[in-house]
Design a protein around this motif. Structure first.
Motif, PDB file in Angstrom:
ATOM      1  N   PHE A  21       0.760  -1.167  -0.055  1.00  7.11           N
ATOM      2  CA  PHE A  21       0.140   0.001   0.005  1.00  7.11           C
ATOM      3  C   PHE A  21       0.823   1.385   0.007  1.00  7.11           C
ATOM      4  O   PHE A  21       0.471   2.462  -0.615  1.00  7.11           O
ATOM      5  N   ILE A  22       2.016   1.155   0.756  1.00  7.67           N
ATOM      6  CA  ILE A  22       3.092   2.357   0.556  1.00  7.67           C
ATOM      7  C   ILE A  22       3.430   2.673  -0.835  1.00  7.67           C
ATOM      8  O   ILE A  22       3.362   3.874  -1.135  1.00  7.67           O
ATOM      9  N   ILE A  23       3.744   1.472  -1.538  1.00 12.29           N
ATOM     10  CA  ILE A  23       4.049   1.887  -3.180  1.00 12.29           C
ATOM     11  C   ILE A  23       2.897   2.329  -3.932  1.00 12.29           C
ATOM     12  O   ILE A  23       3.212   3.015  -4.706  1.00 12.29           O
ATOM     13  N   TYR A  24       1.766   1.841  -3.414  1.00  9.30           N
ATOM     14  CA  TYR A  24       0.524   2.170  -4.470  1.00  9.30           C
ATOM     15  C   TYR A  24       0.276   3.624  -4.285  1.00  9.30           C
ATOM     16  O   TYR A  24       0.245   4.401  -4.936  1.00  9.30           O
ATOM     17  N   CYS A  25       0.424   3.985  -2.879  1.00  7.36           N
ATOM     18  CA  CYS A  25       0.395   5.541  -2.603  1.00  7.36           C
ATOM     19  C   CYS A  25       1.137   6.471  -3.141  1.00  7.36           C
ATOM     20  O   CYS A  25       0.892   7.468  -3.517  1.00  7.36           O
ATOM     21  N   THR A  26       2.460   5.866  -3.366  1.00  6.13           N
ATOM     22  CA  THR A  26       3.342   6.705  -3.848  1.00  6.13           C
ATOM     23  C   THR A  26       3.678   6.555  -5.458  1.00  6.13           C
ATOM     24  O   THR A  26       3.645   7.784  -6.104  1.00  6.13           O
ATOM     25  N   PHE A  27       3.555   5.479  -6.151  1.00  9.41           N
ATOM     26  CA  PHE A  27       3.760   5.449  -7.448  1.00  9.41           C
ATOM     27  C   PHE A  27       2.311   4.923  -8.172  1.00  9.41           C
ATOM     28  O   PHE A  27       2.528   5.172  -9.440  1.00  9.41           O
ATOM     29  N   GLY A  28       1.354   4.655  -7.490  1.00 10.48           N
ATOM     30  CA  GLY A  28       0.213   4.278  -8.072  1.00 10.48           C
ATOM     31  C   GLY A  28       0.474   2.806  -8.787  1.00 10.48           C
ATOM     32  O   GLY A  28       1.278   2.111  -8.455  1.00 10.48           O
ATOM     33  N   TYR A  29      -0.471   2.553  -9.716  1.00 15.71           N
ATOM     34  CA  TYR A  29      -0.374   1.171 -10.418  1.00 15.71           C
ATOM     35  C   TYR A  29      -0.494   1.379 -11.929  1.00 15.71           C
ATOM     36  O   TYR A  29      -1.816   1.938 -12.242  1.00 15.71           O
ATOM     37  N   LYS A  30       0.494   0.899 -12.586  1.00 16.00           N
ATOM     38  CA  LYS A  30       0.125   1.120 -14.125  1.00 16.00           C
ATOM     39  C   LYS A  30       0.290  -0.365 -14.724  1.00 16.00           C
ATOM     40  O   LYS A  30      -0.575  -0.498 -15.627  1.00 16.00           O
ATOM     41  N   ARG A  31       1.404  -1.058 -14.326  1.00 17.29           N
ATOM     42  CA  ARG A  31       1.708  -2.243 -14.840  1.00 17.29           C
ATOM     43  C   ARG A  31       2.011  -3.187 -13.654  1.00 17.29           C
ATOM     44  O   ARG A  31       2.692  -2.802 -12.843  1.00 17.29           O
ATOM     45  N   PHE A  32       1.739  -4.426 -13.845  1.00 16.52           N
ATOM     46  CA  PHE A  32       2.189  -5.472 -12.611  1.00 16.52           C
ATOM     47  C   PHE A  32       3.354  -5.290 -12.584  1.00 16.52           C
ATOM     48  O   PHE A  32       4.202  -5.512 -11.426  1.00 16.52           O
ATOM     49  N   GLY A  33       4.443  -5.692 -13.825  1.00 20.38           N
ATOM     50  CA  GLY A  33       5.619  -5.616 -13.804  1.00 20.38           C
ATOM     51  C   GLY A  33       6.382  -4.392 -12.950  1.00 20.38           C
ATOM     52  O   GLY A  33       7.580  -4.462 -12.213  1.00 20.38           O
ATOM     53  N   SER A  34       5.991  -3.290 -13.298  1.00 16.72           N
ATOM     54  CA  SER A  34       6.456  -1.982 -13.018  1.00 16.72           C
ATOM     55  C   SER A  34       6.251  -1.713 -11.499  1.00 16.72           C
ATOM     56  O   SER A  34       6.895  -1.562 -10.641  1.00 16.72           O
ATOM     57  N   PHE A  35       5.054  -2.357 -10.982  1.00 16.61           N
ATOM     58  CA  PHE A  35       4.503  -2.104  -9.590  1.00 16.61           C
ATOM     59  C   PHE A  35       5.485  -2.965  -8.752  1.00 16.61           C
ATOM     60  O   PHE A  35       5.989  -2.523  -7.562  1.00 16.61           O
ATOM     61  N   VAL A  36       5.815  -4.188  -9.167  1.00 14.04           N
ATOM     62  CA  VAL A  36       6.623  -5.195  -8.367  1.00 14.04           C
ATOM     63  C   VAL A  36       7.954  -4.801  -8.292  1.00 14.04           C
ATOM     64  O   VAL A  36       8.782  -4.793  -7.435  1.00 14.04           O
ATOM     65  N   GLN A  37       8.542  -4.029  -9.504  1.00 12.35           N
ATOM     66  CA  GLN A  37       9.923  -3.522  -9.412  1.00 12.35           C
ATOM     67  C   GLN A  37      10.187  -2.464  -8.524  1.00 12.35           C
ATOM     68  O   GLN A  37      10.980  -2.330  -7.781  1.00 12.35           O
ATOM     69  N   GLY A  38       9.065  -1.424  -8.311  1.00 11.79           N
ATOM     70  CA  GLY A  38       9.077  -0.503  -7.426  1.00 11.79           C
ATOM     71  C   GLY A  38       8.915  -1.058  -6.129  1.00 11.79           C
ATOM     72  O   GLY A  38       9.756  -0.455  -4.947  1.00 11.79           O
ATOM     73  N   LEU A  39       8.187  -1.954  -5.770  1.00 12.01           N
ATOM     74  CA  LEU A  39       8.153  -2.581  -4.663  1.00 12.01           C
ATOM     75  C   LEU A  39       9.491  -3.246  -3.947  1.00 12.01           C
ATOM     76  O   LEU A  39       9.907  -2.925  -2.914  1.00 12.01           O
ATOM     77  N   PHE A  40      10.238  -4.024  -4.588  1.00 14.22           N
ATOM     78  CA  PHE A  40      11.318  -4.675  -4.481  1.00 14.22           C
ATOM     79  C   PHE A  40      12.504  -3.627  -4.296  1.00 14.22           C
ATOM     80  O   PHE A  40      13.355  -3.823  -3.567  1.00 14.22           O
ATOM     81  N   MET A  41      12.497  -2.648  -5.323  1.00 14.76           N
ATOM     82  CA  MET A  41      13.431  -1.566  -5.271  1.00 14.76           C
ATOM     83  C   MET A  41      13.314  -0.649  -3.714  1.00 14.76           C
ATOM     84  O   MET A  41      14.415  -0.260  -3.466  1.00 14.76           O
ATOM     85  N   PHE A  42      12.105  -0.549  -3.323  1.00 16.31           N
ATOM     86  CA  PHE A  42      11.900   0.010  -1.869  1.00 16.31           C
ATOM     87  C   PHE A  42      12.479  -0.720  -0.863  1.00 16.31           C
ATOM     88  O   PHE A  42      13.107  -0.448   0.074  1.00 16.31           O
ATOM     89  N   TYR A  43      12.362  -2.055  -0.878  1.00 15.53           N
ATOM     90  CA  TYR A  43      13.050  -2.913   0.246  1.00 15.53           C
ATOM     91  C   TYR A  43      14.711  -2.917  -0.070  1.00 15.53           C
ATOM     92  O   TYR A  43      15.042  -3.033   0.801  1.00 15.53           O
ATOM     93  N   PHE A  44      15.029  -2.947  -1.340  1.00 15.61           N
ATOM     94  CA  PHE A  44      16.272  -2.936  -1.563  1.00 15.61           C
ATOM     95  C   PHE A  44      17.159  -1.600  -1.040  1.00 15.61           C
ATOM     96  O   PHE A  44      17.978  -1.582  -0.256  1.00 15.61           O
TER      97      PHE A  44
END
Length: 307
Positions: free
Chosen positions: A69-92
């Motif tokens: 939900f943090i990533i969704y609030c910040t980056f929104g949702y456009k594509r699944f691959g792009s969303f997952v990339q943002g999520l794991f980069m946040f963890y990184f």
């Protein structure tokens, strides 16, 4: 023990904001300041949930869902691959920054002591003062360090994408190595306009005839070619060039019989190349031993490719 919840929340909000900003920088995504504020605010609310009398908020699945939900609030949702990339980069970004601060803090930690054979530490209601100082000061430092290191990795990857294996043949001499395809190399032989590659003689000088090395040395040192026998005299060219901050200089060149270059599984072959002999180390780290001319590929023939 007194807990200053407002201070803890403000600190977490600031850290979440910087981590989300770093994530957007690494991913090269343009995010508005408002979206970063919303994402950081939502992320910081997790601190309040930790004071609920429920072990559920500590479960890894709940933490993972909350980060989604943090990533969704910040980056929104456009594509699944792009969303997952943002999520794991946040963890990184979080792991790199937090791990760096944790390691530095405990490396310099001095408040621990041994009492009756037991390791003890001291703390106050706001946490260990040294730890707070490290968090406040080291988070921006670690964010900057991570950003720079990621940038260096990207540059290095781009450079390695342009490094290619080559095989050069001049009469019976065969030279093999790696060359950097440099789009800034626009060196040509002035009469025939043949593209000129730069060969690092600090690496290959023992593979070439001594007379050729002597000619190249004399041209570089005294600006003229010594009058002595040379088995490649008919192949040799004098290449004028101009480097930044210097006057016109000359480089000894040798016409090659054959040149093969491998790029992404494709083999390129050409005979239209002059080898510039330079005693300057073209790569301080030894990643490559020559600088290739871009026209060597554009004018070459593709003779084989990966299946």
């Amino acid at each position: 023990m007194t807990i200053y919840l407002d201070v803890i929340w403000l600190l977490n909000f600031s850290i979440d904001f910087m981590l989300l900003w770093l994530t957007s920088v690494i991913l090269k995504r343009k995010i508005t300041f408002v979206r970063l504020m919303i994402g950081a605010f939502f992320g910081s609310l997790y601190v309040l949930m930790l004071f609920l009398e429920s072990s559920l908020v500590y479960h890894p699945i709940v933490k993972f869902i909350y980060s989604v939900f943090i990533i969704y609030c910040t980056f929104g949702y456009k594509r699944f691959g792009s969303f997952v990339q943002g999520l794991f980069m946040f963890y990184f970004a979080s792991f790199i920054t937090g791990g760096g601060i944790f390691g530095i803090h405990f490396f310099l930690q001095t408040e621990a002591e041994i009492m009756n054979g037991v390791l003890t530490t001291q703390s106050t209601g706001m946490g260990d003062p040294v730890s707070w100082l490290f968090v406040i000061l080291m988070v921006p430092v670690m964010l900057y360090f991570t950003k720079r290191r990621v940038g260096d990795i990207e540059i290095r990857k781009l450079r390695y994408d342009q490094i290619m294996n080559f095989e050069l043949r001049i009469e019976t001499t065969i030279l093999k190595g790696q060359g950097l395809l440099d789009s800034g190399n626009q060196l040509h032989e002035p009469i025939s306009k043949t593209p000129v590659m730069i060969l690092d003689l600090t690496v290959f000088k023992n593979d070439l005839p001594e007379e050729v090395i002597s000619h190249a040395t004399s041209l570089e040192n005294i600006g003229e070619v010594v009058d002595e026998e040379n088995p490649w005299i008919d192949r040799m060219k004098i290449i004028p060039y101009r480097a930044v901050g210097s006057n016109h200089q000359f480089l000894m060149g040798v016409k090659a019989d054959h040149m093969a270059i491998w790029s992404e599984g494709v083999k390129y072959e050409t005979k239209n190349v002059i080898v510039g002999l330079s005693f300057t180390n073209v790569s301080g780290e030894g990643d490559y031993q020559a600088i290739l001319h871009p026209k060597m590929l554009s004018h070459a023939s593709v003779t084989s490719s990966a299946s």
